[in-house]
Design an enzyme around this catalytic site. Sequence first.
Site, PDB file in Angstrom:
ATOM      1  N   ASP A 335     -40.067 -13.775  33.300  1.00 56.86           N
ATOM      2  CA  ASP A 335     -39.463 -14.585  34.344  1.00 56.86           C
ATOM      3  C   ASP A 335     -40.265 -15.876  34.563  1.00 56.86           C
ATOM      4  OD1 ASP A 335     -37.662 -14.926  36.741  1.00 56.86           O
ATOM      5  OD2 ASP A 335     -39.610 -14.849  37.742  1.00 56.86           O
ATOM      6  N   GLU A 368     -38.241 -17.392  29.937  1.00 51.25           N
ATOM      7  CA  GLU A 368     -37.448 -18.282  30.786  1.00 51.25           C
ATOM      8  C   GLU A 368     -38.311 -19.511  31.072  1.00 51.25           C
ATOM      9  OE1 GLU A 368     -35.023 -18.482  35.028  1.00 51.25           O
ATOM     10  OE2 GLU A 368     -36.651 -17.058  34.783  1.00 51.25           O
TER      11      GLU A 368
END
Length: 658
Positions: A335, A368
């Site tokens: 993330d 990401e």
Amino acid sequence: MPTSQQHVNTDTPLGANLVADGATFRTWAPTALEVYVAVNHTGQNSSIDSLKSSENLLVKDANGYWGGFVPGVRAGDLYRFYVVGTGSEGFKRDPYARELEFDGYPDCDCIVCEPANYQWHDADFHPPACNDLIVYQFHIGVFYAKDNNGNDIRQHRVNKILDVTDRIEYWVDLGVNAVMPLPFQEYQGENSLGYNGTDIFSPEMDYCVRKNDLAPYLAKVNRLLTAKGYDPLSANQIEGQSNQFKVFIDLCHLYGIAVITDVVYNHAGGGFDDQSIKFFDRQPYTSDNNSLYFTDQDHAGGRVFAFWKKEVRQFLIDNATALVEEYHVDGLRYDQVTVIAESGGWNFAQDLANTVRFIKPSAVQIAEYWGNERWKGVAASPNGMGFDVGYSDVLRDSLREVIAETTGGSLARVNLDKLRDALYFTHKNPGRWTAFQCIENHDLLDFNHTGRDRQPRIAALADPSNARSWYARSRAKVATGLLLTAPGIPMIFMGQEFLEDKYWTDWPGRPELLIWWEGLEGKDKVMSDQHRFTRELMWLRRKYPALRGEGLNVHHVHNDNRVIAFQRWLSNSGRDVVIVASLNERTFYNRSYRVGFPGGGHWQEVFNSDIYDEWFNPNVQGNYGGVMADGPAWDGMPTSAQITLPANSLLVFAKDNA
């Protein structure tokens, strides 16, 4: 029994680790004055004076690690650390705790675990290659849960990971070969997207089942196991929280599905309790700079990790290692790597990627990363961070813009040039699979987001006035069809495969925002038709290597006709495919539309989205038996064919029928 330094040295793992005649306990607290281990001796019944005795005191080494060996400790025993610092003293949960006690969180004990006690069945499983992946993203807490009578029980409680075992055969049939649950590390509260973890080595307790409630789940697990020729498990083999996640991953592997776990290493928490990792060595709370693991910077409501500290970097790398080695995960989705890179964590990211690759070379690492030079996320060090795959919003945003433009009516201008450019976008060439592609995901569709952070489902975007109209159905097929035929690794968000049109939320108490499985199960034919379309296109992608290959040539873009066509190929295979997508609201009948082809001869129409509208569409338009590419050079191609092109459709042509 008093602690000793038996079995303890600088290589002793952190946390609680069982050895032959007890367990070692080790933790990092460099400025703490004293650290005690409380084994089966915590909570309201504890006597702090008796706890703070030499028998429970750990010994600090030169590097700030406290350790000790306690004889007689067994799996299932409870423990906590008691830390005396310059600012306060009190209990602390072990940052490396593999499980936490069900009751009382956050004032709860950690559980001593033996990570090797689950007997795996997946020795013969090999995850798909990166370019072969088709990923399904879902949220454990609201995804799927039915009782033994088939009643949907999601709105009454947070769903469990063992509930999700009911969907494994569904995924197999659908054609996905990898699933990606949102983070399942322990977080505060009963519901969350999962990006506010506080105890990252421990599974979220609300996703787990207590011992007395295991019976119906055990039956489901054993049905799946015995169907593959394995002996059934006993209840005690899935009693532990970590074992319940392991059996889910094990079953996925037995059914040919890889599991990619979503991890959050940029920050932790969305609020911390006194016994959490924050201020672990109990320095004064006068400044957040005193927090052992964190900076004083916020992100997403939590605190950014102090990446310049080697101990913090190792803590996060140890977590990734545990997921790969103990949980057998097949990949990690990292993330917001952007926050890591912008917070002094560039070298940490490189070390993380290299370590995971060394431990399990087949584990896909998805970053990401939204930096200005996104290729650096997947480039090798020293220029890049060295992950395998990077998120991309280029195809997603351009495809969404194009679909939105079509809602202006048949005369509205639709700019397919940006879609053409998006199809070419990649982080690495060769290596088109390094772009992680989606058109729906958990962030975009979150009901609780506002403004541009929240965007409609594809069905609602395709026709804002009626998400079940022909316009919505057909445009959504084109959008999903382009995602599944484009280069890159495609990801489907839960419900997208059958035209779910609502936003979603992580709170099961909002039944109006839950995926409507009943629609797929007979109450909405549009949903079942879309499911059939998605399923057969996924299997087409798996069937034709060209759809997973490096070759791409977007050779036809006609904005006035709203038609785009491109060629995909795998080097030296001779099994090219041609994809033609139309967002025109009228059909080009009687083979009146000319498109270039890369070679002459007969090309079979192996997929036609028009047939799935009100399946079986009695008015389907298409090229029955295929087309003959014997026309003049066209679109920069050596030959061409005239095709029938249905309105709002996606066609796939191939030389062979595989």
